[in-house]
Motif scaffolding. Structure first.
Motif, short mmCIF file in Angstrom:
data_model
loop_
_atom_site.label_atom_id
_atom_site.label_comp_id
_atom_site.label_asym_id
_atom_site.label_seq_id
_atom_site.Cartn_x
_atom_site.Cartn_y
_atom_site.Cartn_z
N THR A 53 12.58 -7.14 -2.78
CA THR A 53 12.69 -5.52 -2.83
C THR A 53 11.00 -5.05 -3.05
O THR A 53 10.52 -5.96 -3.59
CB THR A 53 13.20 -4.86 -3.62
OG1 THR A 53 13.08 -5.36 -5.26
CG2 THR A 53 14.84 -5.13 -3.51
N TRP A 54 10.54 -4.07 -2.79
CA TRP A 54 9.32 -3.85 -2.80
C TRP A 54 9.16 -3.08 -4.34
O TRP A 54 9.84 -2.25 -4.69
CB TRP A 54 8.75 -2.78 -1.97
CG TRP A 54 8.29 -3.11 -0.58
CD1 TRP A 54 8.98 -3.21 0.55
CD2 TRP A 54 7.18 -4.14 -0.37
NE1 TRP A 54 8.50 -3.81 1.69
CE2 TRP A 54 7.24 -4.24 1.01
CE3 TRP A 54 6.22 -4.54 -1.16
CZ2 TRP A 54 6.26 -5.31 1.63
CZ3 TRP A 54 5.09 -5.25 -0.63
CH2 TRP A 54 5.22 -5.54 0.71
N SER A 55 8.02 -3.42 -4.97
CA SER A 55 7.60 -2.80 -6.37
C SER A 55 7.03 -1.71 -5.73
O SER A 55 6.54 -1.34 -4.85
CB SER A 55 6.76 -3.67 -7.05
OG SER A 55 5.70 -3.68 -6.61
N ASP A 56 6.67 -0.74 -7.31
CA ASP A 56 5.97 0.39 -6.84
C ASP A 56 4.53 0.04 -6.84
O ASP A 56 4.30 -1.20 -7.21
CB ASP A 56 6.10 1.54 -8.00
CG ASP A 56 7.40 2.11 -7.84
OD1 ASP A 56 8.02 2.35 -6.75
OD2 ASP A 56 8.02 2.59 -9.02
N TRP A 57 3.59 0.91 -6.57
CA TRP A 57 2.04 0.71 -6.59
C TRP A 57 1.67 0.40 -8.13
O TRP A 57 2.14 1.22 -8.58
CB TRP A 57 1.26 1.56 -5.85
CG TRP A 57 1.15 1.34 -4.51
CD1 TRP A 57 1.95 2.03 -3.54
CD2 TRP A 57 0.65 0.24 -3.77
NE1 TRP A 57 1.82 1.36 -2.14
CE2 TRP A 57 0.80 0.57 -2.30
CE3 TRP A 57 -0.23 -0.63 -3.94
CZ2 TRP A 57 0.30 -0.20 -1.11
CZ3 TRP A 57 -0.64 -1.60 -2.85
CH2 TRP A 57 -0.54 -1.21 -1.46
N LYS A 58 0.97 -0.41 -8.61
CA LYS A 58 0.64 -0.30 -9.97
C LYS A 58 -0.69 -0.60 -9.89
O LYS A 58 -1.37 -1.61 -9.28
CB LYS A 58 1.44 -1.37 -10.67
CG LYS A 58 1.09 -2.95 -10.58
CD LYS A 58 1.95 -3.68 -11.40
CE LYS A 58 1.43 -5.13 -11.14
NZ LYS A 58 2.29 -5.98 -12.16
N SER A 59 -1.51 -0.03 -10.77
CA SER A 59 -2.93 -0.19 -10.84
C SER A 59 -3.32 -1.34 -11.51
O SER A 59 -2.77 -1.65 -12.70
CB SER A 59 -3.60 0.88 -11.82
OG SER A 59 -5.13 0.54 -12.13
N GLY A 106 -11.89 3.82 -5.68
CA GLY A 106 -12.34 2.30 -5.79
C GLY A 106 -11.32 1.69 -6.67
O GLY A 106 -11.60 0.67 -7.05
N VAL A 107 -10.41 2.11 -7.23
CA VAL A 107 -9.33 1.61 -7.99
C VAL A 107 -8.35 0.57 -7.39
O VAL A 107 -7.91 0.94 -6.43
CB VAL A 107 -8.50 2.54 -9.04
CG1 VAL A 107 -7.55 1.77 -10.24
CG2 VAL A 107 -9.35 3.47 -9.73
N VAL A 108 -8.15 -0.56 -7.78
CA VAL A 108 -7.38 -1.63 -7.00
C VAL A 108 -5.85 -1.78 -7.78
O VAL A 108 -5.94 -1.50 -8.75
CB VAL A 108 -7.96 -3.11 -7.61
CG1 VAL A 108 -7.11 -4.14 -6.66
CG2 VAL A 108 -9.32 -3.16 -7.20
N VAL A 117 0.48 -7.28 -2.05
CA VAL A 117 -0.53 -6.57 -1.33
C VAL A 117 -1.42 -5.89 -2.32
O VAL A 117 -0.93 -5.23 -3.29
CB VAL A 117 0.31 -5.59 -0.67
CG1 VAL A 117 -0.52 -4.32 0.40
CG2 VAL A 117 1.36 -5.88 0.46
N PHE A 118 -2.75 -5.99 -2.07
CA PHE A 118 -3.84 -5.36 -2.85
C PHE A 118 -4.37 -4.15 -2.10
O PHE A 118 -4.90 -4.61 -0.90
CB PHE A 118 -4.83 -6.34 -3.28
CG PHE A 118 -3.92 -7.25 -4.10
CD1 PHE A 118 -4.02 -7.41 -5.35
CD2 PHE A 118 -3.56 -8.56 -3.67
CE1 PHE A 118 -3.38 -8.27 -6.29
CE2 PHE A 118 -3.15 -9.50 -4.60
CZ PHE A 118 -2.80 -9.43 -5.80
N ALA A 119 -4.72 -3.10 -2.72
CA ALA A 119 -5.25 -2.13 -1.82
C ALA A 119 -6.18 -1.33 -2.99
O ALA A 119 -6.21 -1.45 -4.23
CB ALA A 119 -4.52 -1.05 -1.22
N ARG A 120 -7.30 -0.60 -2.25
CA ARG A 120 -8.08 0.21 -2.89
C ARG A 120 -8.01 1.69 -2.90
O ARG A 120 -7.67 2.18 -1.71
CB ARG A 120 -9.43 0.00 -2.73
CG ARG A 120 -10.60 0.43 -3.21
CD ARG A 120 -11.91 -0.13 -2.77
NE ARG A 120 -12.39 0.16 -1.58
CZ ARG A 120 -12.92 1.12 -0.81
NH1 ARG A 120 -13.14 2.39 -1.41
NH2 ARG A 120 -12.82 1.19 0.39
N SER A 121 -8.07 2.40 -3.79
CA SER A 121 -7.69 3.69 -3.67
C SER A 121 -9.14 4.47 -3.29
O SER A 121 -9.98 3.87 -3.20
CB SER A 121 -7.50 4.53 -4.95
OG SER A 121 -8.54 4.37 -5.97
N PRO A 122 -9.03 5.76 -2.68
CA PRO A 122 -10.21 6.33 -2.42
C PRO A 122 -11.34 6.31 -3.58
O PRO A 122 -12.56 6.62 -3.42
CB PRO A 122 -9.84 7.84 -2.03
CG PRO A 122 -8.60 7.65 -1.54
CD PRO A 122 -8.02 6.59 -2.60
#
Length: 45
Positions: free
Chosen positions: A33-39, A23-25, A16-21
């Protein structure tokens, strides 16, 4: 996270890819299992 996330699937793993407010991906992975979000770097406008 900002906007709509994007999801890919390959060989039993979801990414899953998402953008922070700002603009960092970020990426989160599922392979049982789910990993933590990583930049993953970059700035999207």
């Amino acid at each position: 996270m900002a906007g709509t996330p994007a999801v890919t699937y390959h060989d039993g793993q979801y990414d899953v890819f998402a953008r922070s407010p700002r603009g960092v991906v970020y990426q989160k992975t599922w392979n049982g299992t789910w990993s933590d979000w990583k930049s993953i770097g970059g700035i999207l406008g």
